[in-house]
Write an enzyme that holds these catalytic residues in place. Structure first.
Site, PDB file in Angstrom:
ATOM      1  N   SER A  78      48.665  41.137  65.415  1.00  0.00           N
ATOM      2  CA  SER A  78      49.333  40.755  64.161  1.00  0.00           C
ATOM      3  C   SER A  78      48.910  39.335  63.796  1.00  0.00           C
ATOM      4  O   SER A  78      48.457  38.563  64.638  1.00  0.00           O
ATOM      5  CB  SER A  78      50.851  40.796  64.387  1.00  0.00           C
ATOM      6  N   TYR A  87      58.659  39.701  68.944  1.00  0.00           N
ATOM      7  CA  TYR A  87      57.490  40.375  68.362  1.00  0.00           C
ATOM      8  C   TYR A  87      56.251  39.476  68.454  1.00  0.00           C
ATOM      9  O   TYR A  87      55.187  39.907  68.922  1.00  0.00           O
ATOM     10  CB  TYR A  87      57.816  40.702  66.909  1.00  0.00           C
TER      11      TYR A  87
END
Ligand code: NAD
Length: 256
Positions: free
Chosen positions: A135, A148
């Site tokens: 990400s 995350y």
């Protein structure tokens, strides 16, 4: 001639979102795709439409990985590619994050990638490819998504080490670092059947207009094209690298 003719590729989290678009594009480019997810109904329907194989695979479960590879080899004889795409996101300040929540994000995002590499890489012949979905938050911080972001940074590290360890077998390992992409993860309204998809996507574009230099969120089809590049021979001399696909978000800030 497709870019993936003759190749067998497992895509995790492929029932919807980016994984679905990867399964669609890879099939169109000649691959036999193994659609893997925990959303059995959606995954089975997609696999049926594509003439692909569906397997129930919770990426945090070792036994599911072994069963998925066996099913892929029984169906197609070999496995040449893996896209570790499955992931979950939870919002919380670090100081408010319960341990269970942190560990669940680690289990799916980080352990899931690790088990994928560990289970599938030994099955690959020379020329195998692994694409790990990290990400934008694997490259920089973002408040309220600490668990995350930690797992996505870990995936970039895992990618580099896997690339070093598998290079002698000519198995290439790279990572994708998407910014905001228009899927249920960034745009939960997409899961509401009463909302029009175009309308919710336009609203999300509006939200990101001032944040992202290209002035919109990314589309899952755009990430799928990067995954195709990294899975095909077009990237034959590339391994161990994170690829940011974020409309310029990470490039810097504008002051005027
Ligand atoms: P999504 O929520 O639509 O898709 C995620 C998929 O993963 C779903 O099909 C879900 O069922 C599956 N999944 C969840 N837990 C699983 C498990 N334990 N085992 C197997 N499958 C599981 O979101 P998406 O945007 O398509 O996400 C794909 C990947 O892209 C994720 O790794 C996500 O972290 C990453 N990502 C997304 C964005 C974004 O803005 N959407 C940005 C950067 C990175």
């Amino acid at each position: 001639m497709g870019k993936l003719d003759g190749r067998v590729v497992i895509v995790t989290g492929a029932a919807r979102g980016q994984g679905e678009q990867e399964a669609r594009l890879f099939t169109a480019e000649g691959a036999r795709v193994v659609v893997a997810d925990v959303l059995d109904e959606q995954g089975e329907a997609l696999a049926k439409e594509l003439g692909a194989l569906y397997v129930h695979l919770d990426v945090g479960e070792e036994g599911d990985w072994r069963a998925a590879v066996t099913a892929a080899k029984d169906a197609y004889g070999h496995v040449d590619g893996l896209v570790n795409n499955a992931g979950i996101l939870r919002f919380n300040a670090l100081v408010d994050t319960p341990l269970d929540e942190f560990m669940e994000v680690v289990r799916v995002n980080q352990v899931g990638c690790f088990l994928g590499v560990r289970t599938v890489a030994p099955e690959m012949e020379h020329g195998g490819t692994i694409v790990n979905t990290a990400s934008y938050t694997g490259m920089t911080g973002m408040a309220a998504v600490g668990a995350y972001a930690a797992t996505k940074h870990a995936i970039v590290g895992l990618t580099r080490v896997a690339a070093l360890e598998l290079a002698h077998r000519e198995v290439r390992v790279n990572a994708m670092c998407p910014g905001a992409i228009d899927t249920a993860m960034s745009n939960p309204a997409l899961l509401d059947p009463s909302m029009g998809t175009e309308e919710t996507s336009r609203a999300l574009d509006e939200l990101y207009r001032g944040l992202v230099p290209l002035g919109r969120v990314g589309r899952p089809e755009e990430v799928a094209r990067l995954a195709l590049f990294l899975t095909s021979d077009d990237s034959s001399y590339i391994t161990g690298q994170p690829f940011v696909i974020d409309g310029g978000w990470l490039a810097g800030v504008s002051v005027i």
